[in-house]
Design a protein around this motif. Structure first.
Motif, PDB file in Angstrom:
ATOM      1  N   ALA A   1      -2.333   7.540 -15.198  1.00 20.24           N
ATOM      2  CA  ALA A   1      -2.581   8.899 -14.704  1.00 20.24           C
ATOM      3  C   ALA A   1      -2.740   8.890 -13.187  1.00 20.24           C
ATOM      4  CB  ALA A   1      -3.814   9.492 -15.374  1.00 20.24           C
ATOM      5  N   ASP A   2      -3.460   7.909 -12.663  1.00 24.55           N
ATOM      6  CA  ASP A   2      -3.647   7.816 -11.213  1.00 24.55           C
ATOM      7  C   ASP A   2      -2.307   7.637 -10.500  1.00 24.55           C
ATOM      8  OD1 ASP A   2      -6.371   8.020 -11.626  1.00 24.55           O
ATOM      9  OD2 ASP A   2      -6.775   5.873 -11.331  1.00 24.55           O
ATOM     10  N   ILE A   3      -1.467   6.779 -11.040  1.00 22.12           N
ATOM     11  CA  ILE A   3      -0.151   6.520 -10.437  1.00 22.12           C
ATOM     12  C   ILE A   3       0.720   7.772 -10.491  1.00 22.12           C
ATOM     13  CG2 ILE A   3       2.024   5.264 -10.754  1.00 22.12           C
ATOM     14  CD1 ILE A   3       0.217   2.906 -11.817  1.00 22.12           C
ATOM     15  N   TRP A   4       0.794   8.406 -11.660  1.00 23.14           N
ATOM     16  CA  TRP A   4       1.713   9.531 -11.823  1.00 23.14           C
ATOM     17  C   TRP A   4       1.217  10.795 -11.144  1.00 23.14           C
ATOM     18  CZ3 TRP A   4       6.442   8.468 -12.477  1.00 23.14           C
ATOM     19  CH2 TRP A   4       6.782   7.261 -13.061  1.00 23.14           C
ATOM     20  N   ARG A   5      -0.064  10.925 -10.903  1.00 18.90           N
ATOM     21  CA  ARG A   5      -0.572  12.056 -10.132  1.00 18.90           C
ATOM     22  C   ARG A   5      -0.043  11.962  -8.700  1.00 18.90           C
ATOM     23  NH1 ARG A   5      -5.354  11.156 -11.122  1.00 18.90           N
ATOM     24  NH2 ARG A   5      -5.456  12.415 -12.996  1.00 18.90           N
ATOM     25  N   TRP A   6      -0.066  10.753  -8.149  1.00 17.22           N
ATOM     26  CA  TRP A   6       0.435  10.516  -6.800  1.00 17.22           C
ATOM     27  C   TRP A   6       1.949  10.719  -6.749  1.00 17.22           C
ATOM     28  CZ3 TRP A   6       3.513   6.285  -5.160  1.00 17.22           C
ATOM     29  CH2 TRP A   6       3.685   6.196  -3.780  1.00 17.22           C
ATOM     30  N   ARG A   7       2.647  10.214  -7.763  1.00 18.00           N
ATOM     31  CA  ARG A   7       4.107  10.329  -7.779  1.00 18.00           C
ATOM     32  C   ARG A   7       4.586  11.761  -7.993  1.00 18.00           C
ATOM     33  NH1 ARG A   7       6.274   4.986 -11.020  1.00 18.00           N
ATOM     34  NH2 ARG A   7       5.633   3.515  -9.414  1.00 18.00           N
ATOM     35  N   GLU A   8       3.786  12.591  -8.623  1.00 16.45           N
ATOM     36  CA  GLU A   8       4.178  13.981  -8.865  1.00 16.45           C
ATOM     37  C   GLU A   8       4.564  14.662  -7.553  1.00 16.45           C
ATOM     38  OE1 GLU A   8       2.571  17.854 -11.291  1.00 16.45           O
ATOM     39  OE2 GLU A   8       1.071  16.556 -10.349  1.00 16.45           O
ATOM     40  N   GLN A   9       3.764  14.487  -6.537  1.00 15.85           N
ATOM     41  CA  GLN A   9       4.056  15.110  -5.244  1.00 15.85           C
ATOM     42  C   GLN A   9       5.325  14.532  -4.625  1.00 15.85           C
ATOM     43  OE1 GLN A   9       2.420  17.838  -3.946  1.00 15.85           O
ATOM     44  NE2 GLN A   9       4.266  17.852  -2.712  1.00 15.85           N
TER      45      GLN A   9
ATOM     46  N   ASP B   1       9.568  19.818 -14.735  1.00 16.87           N
ATOM     47  CA  ASP B   1       9.179  20.613 -15.898  1.00 16.87           C
ATOM     48  C   ASP B   1       8.390  19.750 -16.877  1.00 16.87           C
ATOM     49  OD1 ASP B   1      10.673  22.604 -14.760  1.00 16.87           O
ATOM     50  OD2 ASP B   1      12.446  22.189 -15.981  1.00 16.87           O
ATOM     51  N   GLY B   2       7.250  20.240 -17.290  1.00 16.77           N
ATOM     52  CA  GLY B   2       6.434  19.522 -18.260  1.00 16.77           C
ATOM     53  C   GLY B   2       5.635  18.370 -17.679  1.00 16.77           C
ATOM     54  N   TRP B   3       5.727  18.168 -16.389  1.00 12.51           N
ATOM     55  CA  TRP B   3       5.036  17.040 -15.767  1.00 12.51           C
ATOM     56  C   TRP B   3       3.527  17.237 -15.815  1.00 12.51           C
ATOM     57  CZ3 TRP B   3       7.572  13.185 -12.466  1.00 12.51           C
ATOM     58  CH2 TRP B   3       6.677  12.303 -11.856  1.00 12.51           C
ATOM     59  N   HIS B   4       3.057  18.381 -15.314  1.00  9.18           N
ATOM     60  CA  HIS B   4       1.619  18.571 -15.168  1.00  9.18           C
ATOM     61  C   HIS B   4       0.861  18.579 -16.508  1.00  9.18           C
ATOM     62  CE1 HIS B   4      -1.860  19.273 -12.692  1.00  9.18           C
ATOM     63  NE2 HIS B   4      -2.229  20.224 -13.520  1.00  9.18           N
ATOM     64  N   PRO B   5       1.351  19.277 -17.544  1.00 11.35           N
ATOM     65  CA  PRO B   5       0.622  19.218 -18.824  1.00 11.35           C
ATOM     66  C   PRO B   5       0.508  17.789 -19.360  1.00 11.35           C
ATOM     67  CG  PRO B   5       2.189  21.017 -18.850  1.00 11.35           C
ATOM     68  CD  PRO B   5       2.468  20.218 -17.597  1.00 11.35           C
TER      69      PRO B   5
ATOM     70  N   LEU C   1       0.478  15.075 -17.599  1.00 14.06           N
ATOM     71  CA  LEU C   1      -0.455  14.370 -16.734  1.00 14.06           C
ATOM     72  C   LEU C   1      -1.902  14.703 -17.099  1.00 14.06           C
ATOM     73  CD1 LEU C   1      -0.874  12.471 -14.379  1.00 14.06           C
ATOM     74  CD2 LEU C   1      -0.528  14.401 -12.833  1.00 14.06           C
ATOM     75  N   GLU C   2      -2.164  15.954 -17.437  1.00 10.90           N
ATOM     76  CA  GLU C   2      -3.516  16.345 -17.853  1.00 10.90           C
ATOM     77  C   GLU C   2      -3.935  15.617 -19.132  1.00 10.90           C
ATOM     78  OE1 GLU C   2      -3.542  20.592 -18.159  1.00 10.90           O
ATOM     79  OE2 GLU C   2      -3.701  20.864 -15.992  1.00 10.90           O
ATOM     80  N   VAL C   3      -3.008  15.530 -20.094  1.00  8.39           N
ATOM     81  CA  VAL C   3      -3.306  14.839 -21.355  1.00  8.39           C
ATOM     82  C   VAL C   3      -3.542  13.356 -21.087  1.00  8.39           C
ATOM     83  CG1 VAL C   3      -2.364  14.177 -23.606  1.00  8.39           C
ATOM     84  CG2 VAL C   3      -2.069  16.509 -22.772  1.00  8.39           C
ATOM     85  N   LEU C   4      -2.720  12.763 -20.254  1.00  3.43           N
ATOM     86  CA  LEU C   4      -2.869  11.346 -19.925  1.00  3.43           C
ATOM     87  C   LEU C   4      -4.210  11.098 -19.230  1.00  3.43           C
ATOM     88  CD1 LEU C   4      -1.299   8.686 -20.132  1.00  3.43           C
ATOM     89  CD2 LEU C   4      -0.397   9.164 -17.851  1.00  3.43           C
ATOM     90  N   THR C   5      -4.587  11.966 -18.324  1.00  3.85           N
ATOM     91  CA  THR C   5      -5.870  11.837 -17.639  1.00  3.85           C
ATOM     92  C   THR C   5      -7.023  11.924 -18.633  1.00  3.85           C
ATOM     93  OG1 THR C   5      -4.957  12.759 -15.606  1.00  3.85           O
ATOM     94  CG2 THR C   5      -7.349  12.842 -15.854  1.00  3.85           C
ATOM     95  N   ALA C   6      -6.936  12.854 -19.569  1.00  3.13           N
ATOM     96  CA  ALA C   6      -7.992  13.037 -20.570  1.00  3.13           C
ATOM     97  C   ALA C   6      -8.114  11.821 -21.494  1.00  3.13           C
ATOM     98  CB  ALA C   6      -7.728  14.292 -21.391  1.00  3.13           C
ATOM     99  N   ALA C   7      -7.047  11.044 -21.642  1.00  2.00           N
ATOM    100  CA  ALA C   7      -7.083   9.864 -22.512  1.00  2.00           C
ATOM    101  C   ALA C   7      -7.939   8.743 -21.922  1.00  2.00           C
ATOM    102  CB  ALA C   7      -5.661   9.370 -22.794  1.00  2.00           C
ATOM    103  N   GLY C   8      -8.236   8.823 -20.634  1.00  2.00           N
ATOM    104  CA  GLY C   8      -9.168   7.888 -19.993  1.00  2.00           C
ATOM    105  C   GLY C   8      -8.866   6.420 -20.212  1.00  2.00           C
ATOM    106  N   GLU C   9      -9.773   5.731 -20.888  1.00  2.00           N
ATOM    107  CA  GLU C   9      -9.660   4.289 -21.089  1.00  2.00           C
ATOM    108  C   GLU C   9      -8.834   3.910 -22.313  1.00  2.00           C
ATOM    109  OE1 GLU C   9     -10.631   1.909 -18.920  1.00  2.00           O
ATOM    110  OE2 GLU C   9     -11.109   3.634 -17.649  1.00  2.00           O
TER     111      GLU C   9
END
Length: 108
Positions: free
Chosen positions: A43-51, A61-65, A67-75
């Motif tokens: 999630a950290d990597i792909w948040r940076w790559r999104e920009q 398209d569909g990137w941000h949703p 990314l949110e799910v991946l971030t919520a998955a945490g560990e």
């Protein structure tokens, strides 16, 4: 991983990833890697790559949703797969559970 299995997993996800499914059905090349890692790291990597991707003019398209799910998955340990859409710069990133039995998120 078998193409039909990956398509079935994507179709069974809470929010089916139709564009990625369609790419696989058209024969797009793909690879699923064996080494799981915490979802947070991806999630950290792909948040940076999104920009970076947006700045390059590549559709997200569909990137941000995803990314949110991946971030919520945490560990939670996830495995990553990549589906390359031929003749484009478009790639889908598919994040699977560590045992590759479910799709956690799809970004692309």
């Amino acid at each position: 991983m078998d193409r039909d299995v990956l398509i079935a997993l994507l179709a069974a996800a809470p929010e089916p990833h139709q564009a990625c499914i369609a790419a696989l059905q058209r024969g797009s090349p793909f690879q699923v890697f064996d080494s799981p890692a915490p979802a947070r790291q991806f999630a950290d990597i792909w948040r940076w790559r999104e920009q970076l991707v947006q700045d390059a003019g590549i559709p997200t398209d569909g990137w941000h949703p995803g990314l949110e799910v991946l971030t919520a998955a945490g560990e939670q340990a996830v495995r990553v797969g990549v589906v390359q859409v031929p003749d484009t710069r478009k790639r889908f990133k598919v994040f699977l559970s560590a045992d590759a039995s479910t799709v956690v998120a799809c970004i692309g």
